[in-house]
Write an enzyme that holds these catalytic residues in place. Structure first.
Site, PDB file in Angstrom:
ATOM      1  N   ASP A 130      52.454  42.370  40.807  1.00 58.72           N
ATOM      2  CA  ASP A 130      51.080  42.615  40.434  1.00 58.72           C
ATOM      3  C   ASP A 130      51.113  42.442  38.808  1.00 58.72           C
ATOM      4  OD1 ASP A 130      48.613  44.339  40.265  1.00 58.72           O
ATOM      5  OD2 ASP A 130      49.474  45.421  42.006  1.00 58.72           O
ATOM      6  N   ASP A 238      45.418  42.249  38.405  1.00 61.81           N
ATOM      7  CA  ASP A 238      44.759  43.610  38.269  1.00 61.81           C
ATOM      8  C   ASP A 238      43.570  43.551  37.566  1.00 61.81           C
ATOM      9  OD1 ASP A 238      45.118  46.448  39.021  1.00 61.81           O
ATOM     10  OD2 ASP A 238      44.690  46.670  36.843  1.00 61.81           O
ATOM     11  N   GLU A 297      41.827  40.254  41.635  1.00 64.23           N
ATOM     12  CA  GLU A 297      41.262  41.366  41.861  1.00 64.23           C
ATOM     13  C   GLU A 297      39.908  41.631  41.092  1.00 64.23           C
ATOM     14  OE1 GLU A 297      41.673  46.190  42.354  1.00 64.23           O
ATOM     15  OE2 GLU A 297      42.281  45.421  40.479  1.00 64.23           O
ATOM     16  N   HIS A 369      46.138  50.229  48.238  1.00 68.84           N
ATOM     17  CA  HIS A 369      46.390  51.594  47.718  1.00 68.84           C
ATOM     18  C   HIS A 369      45.148  52.292  46.779  1.00 68.84           C
ATOM     19  CE1 HIS A 369      46.416  48.819  44.300  1.00 68.84           C
ATOM     20  NE2 HIS A 369      46.358  49.971  43.578  1.00 68.84           N
TER      21      HIS A 369
END
Ligand code: NOJ
Length: 613
Positions: A130, A238, A297, A369
């Site tokens: 990530d 992210d 993302e 998540h």
């Protein structure tokens, strides 16, 4: 039997990640984009704190992941996306990083990380990190330095602004813009040290980095190169479409509560986003081994933007993670919940399939998540839990794109039965509850929305077995295990060839072995049908028909306009134990034959047929 059957638990691991293979090859039978390795790959997301604890402190860790790699190899996944394991004060469970080049002690050490890489690679599994670089933690040395004075050499590494003109710094309403943070409240925090505000689009402990500053970009690229040199296989980036902001920082339109404005038009896919991602590609990825993976993302990204981001010619990212389909059960905002309409889901996913058909690539997911569990949200987590979990898997994995499985999804894990407000731990849920109470909203309504929509639903520990803490830890788990772990757990499912786990395993194997699944064209049928999801995939002479009944009632298969005769087609995979023959037309008497000789669909039944020619 399903066409891709293998004996439970014995499926062979894929080959070791191999950079000697060409990264792209041209698919001879379709005119769309060249075939790339991730077209036939499946990604598995690990949220480390809830995956497996190895040292009894109640928090999952790297050695726990190593101990469970055989579970992933048996499932057959190609890539693991690891949610953040970097040093962090854990204000947002690791999405607030204080050292990008170290592992948080709660998760282990860099040596543990190297061993995880080695052991994953030995099983043919790639590890994708990530990458959280829209913001750091406020405890990152960069921010500590930046906040220390207006003259700090790192002052401009973050977004510092004075109070609104004519207003007292720190006074109510004096924030530089009216933007609301994603975790409630203003996106600006007043800092006593220098009397200015800093921007945080998430929590106040997650200050936004200023990507306008070339030193920031170079520091991030250097850190990324360091991880790639260490052997990682790519990054899930992210909220990466938030890194370019409109530098004039205009106010946004007032949001639902009327207290703040929506700043997102001024920071989603901002003016320099493509330039930054192309620069990142040049500085970090150019000339490296093939078969790295980059996933952006991108909340709020449109199909048109996604085509640009994922067009291989433009060298930005391999695929984006978009949110349209997981927003369809929201009203004015995330906590305004409404039932999903299947017609809306088909319209949305169908548009993404069509929009990226000739350029770019889709990510496919129901869960991560940040999302409630799919079987509770879009399926039936009661009577038809197993069937609906398998149906959701079938529909998703048969789309064109790279499927993502979130830990526990392969077991059909459900939402958590939260007792009351005190059961929620996630910062987003806790802040929302507090702000809703301040605004005088009804606490029962707020709790109902949290039970359905909270990210905490995804964060209960993975259910490995029926023992008191589900085999997750020998200590006290940081988050209670779901009481249904005696029924829903990996040990039981691996032993049961008809389980949700083995259905996922078969779907993954199908993607590995069937070029129609990996690269076939997608065509949606009956878009207006309220409970039937039906589409075809085709490549050259071969076609697949996917039928899925999103309801607890039996459903006759209607005429499929423009379709050839599917009677006699072979059943590739289904979510009910197949009867004798199992082709189209089989079981017709028992299940009630519909148009074209296809048997009626039982509650939450999904079937995939194949036709050649
Ligand atoms: C998106 C992540 O998926 C989420 O968990 C996190 O809270 C925010 N970005 C902020 O990093």
């Amino acid at each position: 039997m399903p066409a891709v059957e293998t004996t439970p638990g014995t499926s062979q691991p894929q080959t070791t990640p191999d950079s000697s293979q060409p990264e792209t090859s041209t698919s001879p039978s379709r005119t769309g984009p060249a075939r790339r390795w991730f077209h036939s790959a499946v990604v598995y997301q690990i949220y480390p704190r809830s995956f497996q604890d190895s040292n009894g402190d109640g928090i999952g860790d790297l050695r726990g992941i190593i101990a469970r790699l055989d579970h992933l190899a048996a499932l057959g996944v190609d890539v693991v996306w690891l949610s953040p394991v970097y040093a962090s004060p854990q204000d947002d469970n690791g999405y607030d990083i204080s050292d990008y080049q170290d592992i948080d002690r709660m998760f282990g050490t860099l040596d543990d990380f190297d061993e995880l890489l080695e052991q994953a690679h030995a099983r043919g599994i790639r590890i994708v990190m990530d990458l959280v670089v829209n913001h750091t933690s406020d405890e990152h040395p960069w921010f500590v330095e930046s906040r220390s004075s207006k003259d700090s050499p790192k002052r401009d590494w973050y977004w510092w602004r004075p109070a609104r003109e004519g207003m007292e710094p720190g006074a109510h309403g004096a924030e530089p813009t009216n933007w609301e943070a994603s975790f409630s409240g203003s996106a600006w925090e007043f800092d006593q040290t220098t009397g200015e505000y800093y921007l945080h689009l998430f929590s106040r402990k997650q200050p936004d980095l200023n990507w306008e500053n070339p030193e920031v970009r170079e520091a991030v690229y250097a850190m990324m190169r360091w991880w790639l040199d260490r052997g990682v296989d790519g990054f899930r980036m992210d909220v990466i479409n938030m890194i370019s902001k409109d530098t004039s920082l205009p106010d946004g339109h007032l949001t639902h509560g009327g207290l703040h404005g929506d700043g997102s038009p001024h920071y989603l896919c901002g003016p320099r986003i493509h330039e930054f991602l192309q620069e990142m590609h040049r500085e970090v990825f150019e000339g490296r081994k093939d078969r790295l993976l980059t996933v952006g993302e991108m909340p709020g990204v449109t199909v048109g933007e996604a085509r640009l981001f994922t067009d291989p010619e433009r060298r930005e990212v391999d695929m984006v993670f978009q949110f349209e389909h997981v927003g369809l059960d929201h009203g004015a905002h995330k906590w305004d919940r409404r039932p999903l309409q299947l017609v809306d889901l088909k319209a949305s996913l169908g548009r993404w399939q069509a929009g990226l058909a000739d350029t770019g690539w889709n990510s496919l997911y129901w869960n991560n998540h940040d999302q409630p569990r799919a079987v509770s949200r879009f399926g039936d987590d009661g009577r038809y839990r197993v069937e609906s979990a398998k149906l959701l898997a079938t529909v998703l994995h048969l789309h064109r794109g790279t499927p993502y499985i979130y830990q526990g999804e392969e077991l059909g894990m459900t939402n958590v039965p939260f007792a009351g407000a005190e059961s929620f731990l996630d910062i987003e849920s806790v802040n929302y509850y507090d702000s809703a109470m301040l605004r005088g909203l009804d606490s029962d309504d707020v709790l109902r929305a949290l039970r359905e929509g909270s990210r905490d639903n995804a964060r209960s520990p993975v259910q490995w077995d029926g023992s008191p803490h589900a085999g997750f830890t020998t200590g006290e788990p940081w988050f209670p295990v779901n009481p249904n772990h005696d029924e829903i757990n990996a040990e039981r499912e691996v032993a049961d060839p008809d389980s949700v786990f083995h259905h996922y395993r078969r779907l993954i194997e199908l993607r590995h072995t069937d070029p129609v699944v990996a690269d076939g064209d997608f065509h949606m049928l009956l878009p207006e049908h309220p409970t039937l999801y039906v589409f075809t995939r085709s490549l050259g002479e071969e076609s697949l028909l996917v039928l899925a009944n999103f309801s607890g009632d039996e459903l006759a298969v209607p005429d499929l306009p423009g379709q050839p005769d599917w009677a006699g087609a072979a059943l590739v995979i289904g979510n009910y134990a197949p009867g004798p023959g199992a082709g189209a037309g089989a079981d017709a008497e028992a299940a009630g034959e519909g148009a074209g000789g296809l048997p009626a669909l039982r509650p939450w039944e999904a079937r995939v047929y194949r036709r050649a020619g």
